[in-house]
Design a protein around this motif. Structure first.
Motif, mmCIF file in Angstrom:
data_model
loop_
_atom_site.group_PDB
_atom_site.id
_atom_site.type_symbol
_atom_site.label_atom_id
_atom_site.label_comp_id
_atom_site.label_asym_id
_atom_site.label_seq_id
_atom_site.Cartn_x
_atom_site.Cartn_y
_atom_site.Cartn_z
ATOM 1 N N LEU A 1 19.605 63.423 54.905
ATOM 2 C CA LEU A 1 20.512 62.492 55.132
ATOM 3 C C LEU A 1 19.715 61.453 56.365
ATOM 4 O O LEU A 1 20.086 60.450 56.392
ATOM 5 N N LEU A 2 19.140 62.125 57.240
ATOM 6 C CA LEU A 2 18.510 61.229 58.262
ATOM 7 C C LEU A 2 17.526 60.225 57.681
ATOM 8 O O LEU A 2 17.396 59.243 57.873
ATOM 9 N N LEU A 3 16.621 60.738 56.498
ATOM 10 C CA LEU A 3 15.857 59.993 55.870
ATOM 11 C C LEU A 3 16.576 58.770 55.206
ATOM 12 O O LEU A 3 16.122 57.669 55.122
ATOM 13 N N ASP A 4 17.862 59.239 54.436
ATOM 14 C CA ASP A 4 18.496 58.102 53.830
ATOM 15 C C ASP A 4 19.189 56.997 54.729
ATOM 16 O O ASP A 4 19.160 55.868 54.318
ATOM 17 N N THR A 5 19.737 57.603 55.812
ATOM 18 C CA THR A 5 20.426 56.946 56.879
ATOM 19 C C THR A 5 19.351 55.816 57.474
ATOM 20 O O THR A 5 19.805 54.405 57.315
ATOM 21 N N ILE A 6 18.221 56.414 58.007
ATOM 22 C CA ILE A 6 17.121 55.273 58.604
ATOM 23 C C ILE A 6 16.689 54.271 57.757
ATOM 24 O O ILE A 6 16.309 53.343 58.134
ATOM 25 N N SER A 7 16.546 54.601 56.427
ATOM 26 C CA SER A 7 16.040 53.648 55.354
ATOM 27 C C SER A 7 16.869 52.662 54.510
ATOM 28 O O SER A 7 16.691 52.148 53.726
ATOM 29 N N SER A 8 18.360 53.137 55.048
ATOM 30 C CA SER A 8 19.116 52.345 54.402
ATOM 31 C C SER A 8 19.120 50.908 54.748
ATOM 32 O O SER A 8 18.491 50.396 55.650
ATOM 33 N N GLU A 9 19.899 50.029 53.985
ATOM 34 C CA GLU A 9 19.483 48.529 54.063
ATOM 35 C C GLU A 9 20.222 48.164 55.497
ATOM 36 O O GLU A 9 19.594 47.361 56.006
ATOM 37 N N SER A 10 21.364 48.735 55.874
ATOM 38 C CA SER A 10 22.095 48.387 57.205
ATOM 39 C C SER A 10 21.190 48.874 58.211
ATOM 40 O O SER A 10 21.130 48.038 59.100
ATOM 41 N N GLU A 11 20.511 49.945 58.304
ATOM 42 C CA GLU A 11 19.660 50.594 59.362
ATOM 43 C C GLU A 11 18.417 49.756 59.636
ATOM 44 O O GLU A 11 17.853 49.308 60.618
ATOM 45 N N LYS A 12 17.788 49.489 58.269
ATOM 46 C CA LYS A 12 16.577 48.409 58.326
ATOM 47 C C LYS A 12 16.980 47.215 59.005
ATOM 48 O O LYS A 12 16.127 46.842 59.799
ATOM 49 N N GLN B 1 14.831 45.998 62.063
ATOM 50 C CA GLN B 1 14.046 44.851 62.147
ATOM 51 C C GLN B 1 14.460 43.729 62.971
ATOM 52 O O GLN B 1 13.805 42.887 63.526
ATOM 53 N N GLU B 2 15.689 43.544 63.172
ATOM 54 C CA GLU B 2 16.369 42.507 64.227
ATOM 55 C C GLU B 2 16.171 42.899 65.697
ATOM 56 O O GLU B 2 15.661 41.999 66.323
ATOM 57 N N ILE C 1 10.596 49.906 57.015
ATOM 58 C CA ILE C 1 11.831 50.233 57.897
ATOM 59 C C ILE C 1 11.872 49.283 58.946
ATOM 60 O O ILE C 1 13.105 48.762 59.498
ATOM 61 N N PHE C 2 10.864 49.024 59.733
ATOM 62 C CA PHE C 2 10.766 48.077 61.057
ATOM 63 C C PHE C 2 10.551 46.794 60.770
ATOM 64 O O PHE C 2 10.511 45.702 61.681
ATOM 65 N N GLY C 3 9.716 46.306 59.702
ATOM 66 C CA GLY C 3 9.378 45.129 59.145
ATOM 67 C C GLY C 3 8.066 44.869 60.208
ATOM 68 O O GLY C 3 7.601 43.770 60.108
ATOM 69 N N ARG C 4 7.197 45.666 60.397
ATOM 70 C CA ARG C 4 6.159 45.811 61.294
ATOM 71 C C ARG C 4 5.326 47.334 60.914
ATOM 72 O O ARG C 4 6.157 48.224 60.971
ATOM 73 N N SER C 5 4.258 47.425 61.055
ATOM 74 C CA SER C 5 3.347 48.439 61.047
ATOM 75 C C SER C 5 3.131 49.159 62.216
ATOM 76 O O SER C 5 2.438 50.171 62.472
#
Length: 255
Positions: free
Chosen positions: A24-35, A39-40, A80-84
Protein backbone atom coordinates in the motif's frame (compact mmCIF):
# COMPACT_ATOMS: atom_id res chain seq x y z
CA UNK A 1 2.87 -0.08 -12.26
CA UNK A 2 6.51 0.35 -11.27
CA UNK A 3 8.36 -2.92 -10.55
CA UNK A 4 8.79 -3.96 -6.92
CA UNK A 5 12.40 -4.66 -5.88
CA UNK A 6 13.28 -8.27 -5.18
CA UNK A 7 13.62 -9.32 -1.53
CA UNK A 8 14.35 -13.01 -2.17
CA UNK A 9 17.61 -12.67 -0.22
CA UNK A 10 15.89 -11.59 3.03
CA UNK A 11 15.76 -13.87 6.10
CA UNK A 12 12.08 -13.65 7.08
CA UNK A 13 12.68 -15.51 10.33
CA UNK A 14 14.30 -12.31 11.61
CA UNK A 15 12.83 -9.58 9.40
CA UNK A 16 9.26 -8.53 8.63
CA UNK A 17 8.13 -9.90 5.29
CA UNK A 18 6.59 -7.38 2.85
CA UNK A 19 2.80 -7.63 3.02
CA UNK A 20 -0.33 -5.63 2.23
CA UNK A 21 0.87 -2.64 4.27
CA UNK A 22 4.22 -2.48 2.45
CA UNK A 23 2.56 -2.66 -0.96
CA UNK A 24 0.00 0.00 0.00
CA UNK A 25 2.91 2.35 0.72
CA UNK A 26 4.44 1.58 -2.69
CA UNK A 27 1.13 2.12 -4.49
CA UNK A 28 0.41 5.34 -2.61
CA UNK A 29 3.79 7.01 -3.05
CA UNK A 30 3.87 6.11 -6.76
CA UNK A 31 0.24 7.15 -7.41
CA UNK A 32 -0.36 9.97 -9.86
CA UNK A 33 -1.64 12.28 -7.11
CA UNK A 34 1.38 11.76 -4.84
CA UNK A 35 3.87 12.01 -7.69
CA UNK A 36 2.27 15.34 -8.58
CA UNK A 37 2.49 16.48 -4.96
CA UNK A 38 6.15 15.49 -4.59
CA UNK A 39 7.22 16.82 -7.98
CA UNK A 40 5.60 20.16 -7.27
CA UNK A 41 7.14 20.29 -3.81
CA UNK A 42 10.67 19.52 -5.03
CA UNK A 43 10.52 21.04 -8.50
CA UNK A 44 13.11 23.07 -10.36
CA UNK A 45 13.53 26.64 -9.21
CA UNK A 46 13.58 29.27 -11.93
CA UNK A 47 15.48 32.55 -11.52
CA UNK A 48 15.51 34.68 -14.66
CA UNK A 49 16.81 32.42 -17.42
CA UNK A 50 18.47 30.04 -14.96
CA UNK A 51 16.75 26.78 -14.05
CA UNK A 52 18.12 24.86 -11.12
CA UNK A 53 17.03 22.25 -8.63
CA UNK A 54 16.32 23.09 -5.05
CA UNK A 55 18.72 21.24 -2.72
CA UNK A 56 18.60 17.45 -3.01
CA UNK A 57 15.70 16.08 -0.92
CA UNK A 58 16.56 13.66 1.89
CA UNK A 59 14.18 10.69 2.10
CA UNK A 60 14.39 8.61 5.29
CA UNK A 61 12.45 5.45 6.05
CA UNK A 62 12.16 4.63 9.75
CA UNK A 63 11.84 0.88 10.26
CA UNK A 64 13.11 -0.33 6.89
CA UNK A 65 12.61 -4.06 7.50
CA UNK A 66 13.38 -5.86 4.24
CA UNK A 67 14.09 -2.54 2.55
CA UNK A 68 11.39 -3.02 -0.09
CA UNK A 69 9.84 0.44 0.42
CA UNK A 70 13.05 2.46 0.66
CA UNK A 71 14.62 0.66 -2.31
CA UNK A 72 11.45 1.22 -4.38
CA UNK A 73 11.53 4.97 -3.73
CA UNK A 74 15.30 4.99 -4.32
CA UNK A 75 15.14 3.01 -7.56
CA UNK A 76 12.31 5.09 -9.05
CA UNK A 77 13.43 8.51 -7.82
CA UNK A 78 13.22 10.14 -11.25
CA UNK A 79 9.68 8.90 -11.89
CA UNK A 80 8.38 9.71 -8.40
CA UNK A 81 10.12 13.03 -7.72
CA UNK A 82 10.83 14.19 -11.26
CA UNK A 83 14.55 14.26 -10.41
CA UNK A 84 17.18 11.64 -9.59
CA UNK A 85 19.34 13.56 -7.11
CA UNK A 86 17.36 12.15 -4.18
CA UNK A 87 19.30 11.15 -1.04
CA UNK A 88 17.91 8.05 0.67
CA UNK A 89 18.65 6.55 4.08
CA UNK A 90 17.08 4.14 6.55
CA UNK A 91 16.86 3.52 10.27
CA UNK A 92 16.00 0.26 12.05
CA UNK A 93 16.50 -1.23 15.53
CA UNK A 94 17.11 -4.62 13.91
CA UNK A 95 20.69 -4.93 12.65
CA UNK A 96 19.63 -7.75 10.31
CA UNK A 97 17.08 -5.42 8.74
CA UNK A 98 19.75 -2.77 8.21
CA UNK A 99 21.98 -5.26 6.39
CA UNK A 100 19.06 -6.64 4.37
CA UNK A 101 18.05 -3.14 3.25
CA UNK A 102 21.55 -2.46 1.98
CA UNK A 103 21.32 -5.56 -0.21
CA UNK A 104 17.77 -4.77 -1.37
CA UNK A 105 18.83 -1.28 -2.47
CA UNK A 106 21.80 -2.75 -4.36
CA UNK A 107 19.55 -5.31 -6.07
CA UNK A 108 17.07 -2.58 -7.04
CA UNK A 109 19.87 -0.51 -8.57
CA UNK A 110 21.10 -3.46 -10.63
CA UNK A 111 17.57 -4.06 -11.89
CA UNK A 112 17.71 -0.51 -13.28
CA UNK A 113 21.05 -0.95 -15.08
CA UNK A 114 19.53 -1.49 -18.51
CA UNK A 115 17.58 1.74 -18.19
CA UNK A 116 18.74 5.35 -18.06
CA UNK A 117 20.13 5.92 -14.57
CA UNK A 118 17.23 7.30 -12.60
CA UNK A 119 17.80 6.03 -9.07
CA UNK A 120 18.81 8.24 -6.16
CA UNK A 121 21.91 8.28 -3.95
CA UNK A 122 21.71 5.79 -1.08
CA UNK A 123 23.54 7.04 2.01
CA UNK A 124 23.06 3.87 4.04
CA UNK A 125 21.17 2.40 6.98
CA UNK A 126 21.62 3.36 10.61
CA UNK A 127 21.06 1.04 13.55
CA UNK A 128 18.93 3.09 15.93
CA UNK A 129 15.63 3.73 17.65
CA UNK A 130 13.15 5.71 15.53
CA UNK A 131 14.38 9.27 14.95
CA UNK A 132 17.19 9.32 17.53
CA UNK A 133 20.02 9.07 14.93
CA UNK A 134 18.49 11.77 12.70
CA UNK A 135 19.76 15.34 12.68
CA UNK A 136 16.95 17.76 13.61
CA UNK A 137 15.25 19.50 10.72
CA UNK A 138 17.02 17.44 8.07
CA UNK A 139 14.33 15.11 6.69
CA UNK A 140 12.35 16.22 3.66
CA UNK A 141 10.32 13.02 3.24
CA UNK A 142 9.85 10.57 6.12
CA UNK A 143 8.25 7.15 5.56
CA UNK A 144 7.07 5.01 8.46
CA UNK A 145 5.31 1.63 8.41
CA UNK A 146 5.12 1.23 12.20
CA UNK A 147 4.38 -1.71 14.47
CA UNK A 148 0.64 -0.93 14.49
CA UNK A 149 -1.00 -4.09 15.88
CA UNK A 150 -2.59 -3.52 19.33
CA UNK A 151 -0.84 -5.75 21.89
CA UNK A 152 -0.90 -6.03 25.70
CA UNK A 153 2.79 -5.15 25.94
CA UNK A 154 5.42 -3.35 23.90
CA UNK A 155 8.56 -5.44 23.27
CA UNK A 156 11.76 -4.03 24.72
CA UNK A 157 14.42 -2.81 22.33
CA UNK A 158 17.25 -5.26 21.53
CA UNK A 159 19.94 -5.27 24.22
CA UNK A 160 22.93 -7.12 25.60
CA UNK A 161 20.65 -9.71 27.21
CA UNK A 162 19.78 -11.00 23.72
CA UNK A 163 23.11 -12.80 23.72
CA UNK A 164 21.88 -14.95 26.60
CA UNK A 165 18.77 -16.09 24.72
CA UNK A 166 18.34 -18.86 22.19
CA UNK A 167 18.39 -17.99 18.50
CA UNK A 168 14.65 -18.72 18.30
CA UNK A 169 13.91 -16.34 21.19
CA UNK A 170 16.00 -13.58 19.65
CA UNK A 171 14.42 -14.01 16.21
CA UNK A 172 10.90 -14.02 17.72
CA UNK A 173 11.72 -10.85 19.64
CA UNK A 174 12.98 -9.10 16.50
CA UNK A 175 9.83 -10.03 14.60
CA UNK A 176 7.63 -8.83 17.47
CA UNK A 177 9.31 -5.43 17.29
CA UNK A 178 8.08 -5.11 13.70
CA UNK A 179 4.36 -5.55 14.47
CA UNK A 180 3.57 -5.19 18.21
CA UNK A 181 2.36 -1.63 18.86
CA UNK A 182 1.17 -1.75 22.47
CA UNK A 183 -2.01 0.09 23.53
CA UNK A 184 -4.17 0.84 20.45
CA UNK A 185 -1.12 -0.18 18.41
CA UNK A 186 0.07 3.41 18.81
CA UNK A 187 2.79 3.47 21.48
CA UNK A 188 5.69 3.45 19.01
CA UNK A 189 3.90 5.63 16.46
CA UNK A 190 3.06 8.21 19.14
CA UNK A 191 6.75 8.56 19.96
CA UNK A 192 7.59 9.32 16.35
CA UNK A 193 4.65 11.69 15.91
CA UNK A 194 5.79 13.70 18.93
CA UNK A 195 9.17 14.23 17.27
CA UNK A 196 7.88 15.13 13.78
CA UNK A 197 8.09 18.92 14.33
CA UNK A 198 11.75 18.41 15.21
CA UNK A 199 12.62 15.88 12.46
CA UNK A 200 11.05 17.39 9.35
CA UNK A 201 12.72 20.17 7.42
CA UNK A 202 11.19 23.57 8.08
CA UNK A 203 9.81 24.57 4.69
CA UNK A 204 9.15 21.37 2.77
CA UNK A 205 9.17 18.46 5.23
CA UNK A 206 6.46 15.83 4.84
CA UNK A 207 5.76 12.35 6.18
CA UNK A 208 3.89 9.24 5.04
CA UNK A 209 2.69 7.11 7.95
CA UNK A 210 0.64 3.92 7.82
CA UNK A 211 -2.24 3.32 10.24
CA UNK A 212 -4.80 0.57 10.76
CA UNK A 213 -8.42 0.99 11.87
CA UNK A 214 -7.63 0.11 15.51
CA UNK A 215 -5.18 3.02 15.63
CA UNK A 216 -8.18 5.42 15.42
CA UNK A 217 -6.88 7.35 12.40
CA UNK A 218 -9.22 10.33 12.76
CA UNK A 219 -8.02 10.89 16.32
CA UNK A 220 -4.43 10.57 15.13
CA UNK A 221 -5.00 13.20 12.42
CA UNK A 222 -6.51 15.61 14.94
CA UNK A 223 -3.57 15.02 17.26
CA UNK A 224 -1.09 15.73 14.47
CA UNK A 225 -2.70 19.10 13.80
CA UNK A 226 -2.10 19.95 17.46
CA UNK A 227 1.61 19.15 17.26
CA UNK A 228 2.41 22.07 14.97
CA UNK A 229 0.05 24.81 13.84
CA UNK A 230 1.63 24.63 10.38
CA UNK A 231 0.94 20.91 9.89
CA UNK A 232 -1.68 19.70 7.42
CA UNK A 233 -2.74 16.05 7.34
CA UNK A 234 -4.94 13.93 5.11
CA UNK A 235 -5.48 10.33 4.07
CA UNK A 236 -3.83 9.72 0.70
CA UNK A 237 -4.08 5.92 0.38
CA UNK A 238 -6.34 3.14 1.65
CA UNK A 239 -6.64 -0.62 1.29
CA UNK A 240 -10.43 -0.49 1.15
CA UNK A 241 -13.14 -0.92 3.72
CA UNK A 242 -13.80 -3.88 6.00
CA UNK A 243 -16.92 -3.88 8.19
CA UNK A 244 -17.32 -0.18 7.44
CA UNK A 245 -13.75 0.69 8.47
CA UNK A 246 -10.73 1.55 6.37
CA UNK A 247 -8.59 -1.51 7.09
CA UNK A 248 -5.31 0.27 6.37
CA UNK A 249 -4.58 3.83 5.37
CA UNK A 250 -1.65 6.10 4.63
CA UNK A 251 -1.74 9.60 6.03
CA UNK A 252 0.39 12.36 4.60
CA UNK A 253 1.60 15.07 7.02
CA UNK A 254 3.16 18.20 5.58
CA UNK A 255 3.99 21.81 6.23
Amino acid sequence: MLPTPSTSHVDYERIYEPAEDSFLLLDTISSESEKAFLQERFKLQVSGDVRRHSSSPLVVEVGTGSGVVLSFVHAHAELIFGRSDILTAGVDVNRHACKATEVTVSVAEKEQQEQVKSHGFYIGNILGDLSTPIRPGSVDVLIFNPPYVPTPDLPALPGAEDGEQTSYEVDSHLLALSYAGGADGMETTDRLLDDLPNILSKDRGCAYILLCAQNKPEEVKNRVKGLDMNFSVETVGTSGKKAGWEKLQIIRIWR
